[in-house]
Design a protein around this motif. Structure first.
Motif, short mmCIF file in Angstrom:
data_model
loop_
_atom_site.label_atom_id
_atom_site.label_comp_id
_atom_site.label_asym_id
_atom_site.label_seq_id
_atom_site.Cartn_x
_atom_site.Cartn_y
_atom_site.Cartn_z
N TRP A 81 13.79 6.02 -11.76
CA TRP A 81 12.21 4.79 -11.16
C TRP A 81 12.07 4.57 -9.67
O TRP A 81 11.08 4.19 -9.75
CB TRP A 81 12.21 3.99 -12.58
CG TRP A 81 11.92 4.19 -13.58
CD1 TRP A 81 12.88 4.28 -14.91
CD2 TRP A 81 10.83 4.81 -13.82
NE1 TRP A 81 12.36 4.88 -16.10
CE2 TRP A 81 10.41 5.37 -15.56
CE3 TRP A 81 9.64 4.74 -13.09
CZ2 TRP A 81 9.32 5.56 -15.64
CZ3 TRP A 81 8.56 5.17 -13.71
CH2 TRP A 81 8.57 5.55 -15.41
N ASN A 82 13.54 4.07 -9.70
CA ASN A 82 13.15 3.42 -8.47
C ASN A 82 12.98 5.16 -6.90
O ASN A 82 11.99 4.66 -6.62
CB ASN A 82 14.83 2.75 -7.59
CG ASN A 82 14.83 2.47 -6.20
OD1 ASN A 82 13.71 1.47 -5.93
ND2 ASN A 82 15.68 2.19 -5.50
N GLY A 83 13.50 5.63 -7.53
CA GLY A 83 13.19 7.30 -6.55
C GLY A 83 11.48 7.40 -6.80
O GLY A 83 10.90 7.90 -5.81
N ILE A 84 11.02 7.36 -7.36
CA ILE A 84 10.17 7.50 -7.92
C ILE A 84 9.01 6.37 -7.55
O ILE A 84 7.55 6.56 -7.25
CB ILE A 84 9.35 7.59 -9.60
CG1 ILE A 84 10.25 8.82 -10.46
CG2 ILE A 84 8.56 7.57 -10.19
CD1 ILE A 84 10.17 8.93 -11.92
N ASN A 90 5.14 5.56 -1.00
CA ASN A 90 4.86 6.42 0.56
C ASN A 90 3.47 7.51 0.56
O ASN A 90 3.37 7.61 1.65
CB ASN A 90 6.10 7.76 0.14
CG ASN A 90 7.02 6.46 1.20
OD1 ASN A 90 7.65 5.70 1.75
ND2 ASN A 90 8.77 7.36 0.98
N ILE A 91 3.60 8.10 -0.64
CA ILE A 91 2.27 8.56 -0.64
C ILE A 91 0.80 7.70 -0.67
O ILE A 91 0.04 8.30 -0.02
CB ILE A 91 1.95 9.03 -2.30
CG1 ILE A 91 3.04 10.43 -2.76
CG2 ILE A 91 0.46 9.75 -2.47
CD1 ILE A 91 3.20 12.18 -1.75
N ILE A 94 0.63 6.99 2.76
CA ILE A 94 -0.36 8.02 3.76
C ILE A 94 -1.76 8.10 3.62
O ILE A 94 -2.52 8.25 4.27
CB ILE A 94 0.40 9.55 3.22
CG1 ILE A 94 2.15 9.84 3.60
CG2 ILE A 94 -0.36 11.10 3.92
CD1 ILE A 94 2.51 11.23 3.09
N PHE A 95 -2.26 8.24 2.63
CA PHE A 95 -3.51 8.55 1.86
C PHE A 95 -3.96 6.88 2.96
O PHE A 95 -5.37 6.70 3.59
CB PHE A 95 -3.61 8.58 0.35
CG PHE A 95 -3.60 9.77 0.46
CD1 PHE A 95 -4.57 11.13 0.22
CD2 PHE A 95 -2.33 9.24 -1.06
CE1 PHE A 95 -4.35 11.33 -0.45
CE2 PHE A 95 -2.10 10.48 -1.49
CZ PHE A 95 -3.42 12.18 -0.85
N LEU A 96 -3.25 5.97 3.10
CA LEU A 96 -4.33 4.28 3.72
C LEU A 96 -4.17 4.48 4.37
O LEU A 96 -5.31 3.75 5.65
CB LEU A 96 -3.17 3.30 2.75
CG LEU A 96 -2.86 2.91 1.94
CD1 LEU A 96 -2.68 1.79 1.40
CD2 LEU A 96 -4.64 2.27 0.50
N LYS A 97 -4.15 5.18 5.70
CA LYS A 97 -3.49 5.83 7.10
C LYS A 97 -4.71 6.18 7.36
O LYS A 97 -5.55 6.26 8.40
CB LYS A 97 -2.02 6.06 7.60
CG LYS A 97 -1.15 5.34 7.44
CD LYS A 97 0.04 6.07 8.15
CE LYS A 97 1.42 5.22 8.38
NZ LYS A 97 2.72 5.50 8.59
N LYS A 98 -5.32 7.02 6.52
CA LYS A 98 -5.87 8.22 7.14
C LYS A 98 -8.53 7.15 6.88
O LYS A 98 -7.55 6.40 6.19
CB LYS A 98 -6.05 9.35 5.71
CG LYS A 98 -5.35 10.31 5.84
CD LYS A 98 -5.24 11.50 5.02
CE LYS A 98 -4.58 12.44 5.55
NZ LYS A 98 -3.83 13.34 4.38
#
Length: 98
Positions: A81-84, A90-91, A94-98
């Motif tokens: 769960w921690n990995g998910i 992280n996803i 990435i989308f918020l930077k765009k």
């Protein structure tokens, strides 16, 4: 006392080698070694077989072994769960930077 130490103690008290116990129990000699070193958790069936050989009741160790197994499973679930969650974060980054 851990189950492996108890089994080793009883085996030595009876004068059995690990090979002798292997033959009497039907377990492999390597399994006996791993149990005695507490590298593996004996199944309830294994505890029953060894209990018959040593005229002992090992049922008190079943609950202890179940707790250990439950903790190991919960740790694996936590790691998954921690990995998910980290992946999703992280996803999103990435989308918020765009």
């Amino acid at each position: 006392m851990k189950i492996g130490h108890r089994i080793k103690e009883l085996r030595l008290k009876k004068g059995y080698s690990q090979r002798d116990l292997s033959i009497k129990s039907g377990l492999s000699e390597r399994t006996i070694q791993r149990i005695e070193k507490n590298e593996v958790t004996p199944t309830p069936h294994t505890l029953e077989v060894l209990g018959e050989i040593f005229d002992q009741n090992f049922h008190q160790f079943e609950n202890e072994n179940q707790l250990i197994n439950d903790k190991k499973k919960m740790n694996k679930i936590y790691i998954l769960w921690n990995g998910i969650i980290n992946f999703k974060i992280n996803i999103l980054k990435i989308f918020l930077k765009k």
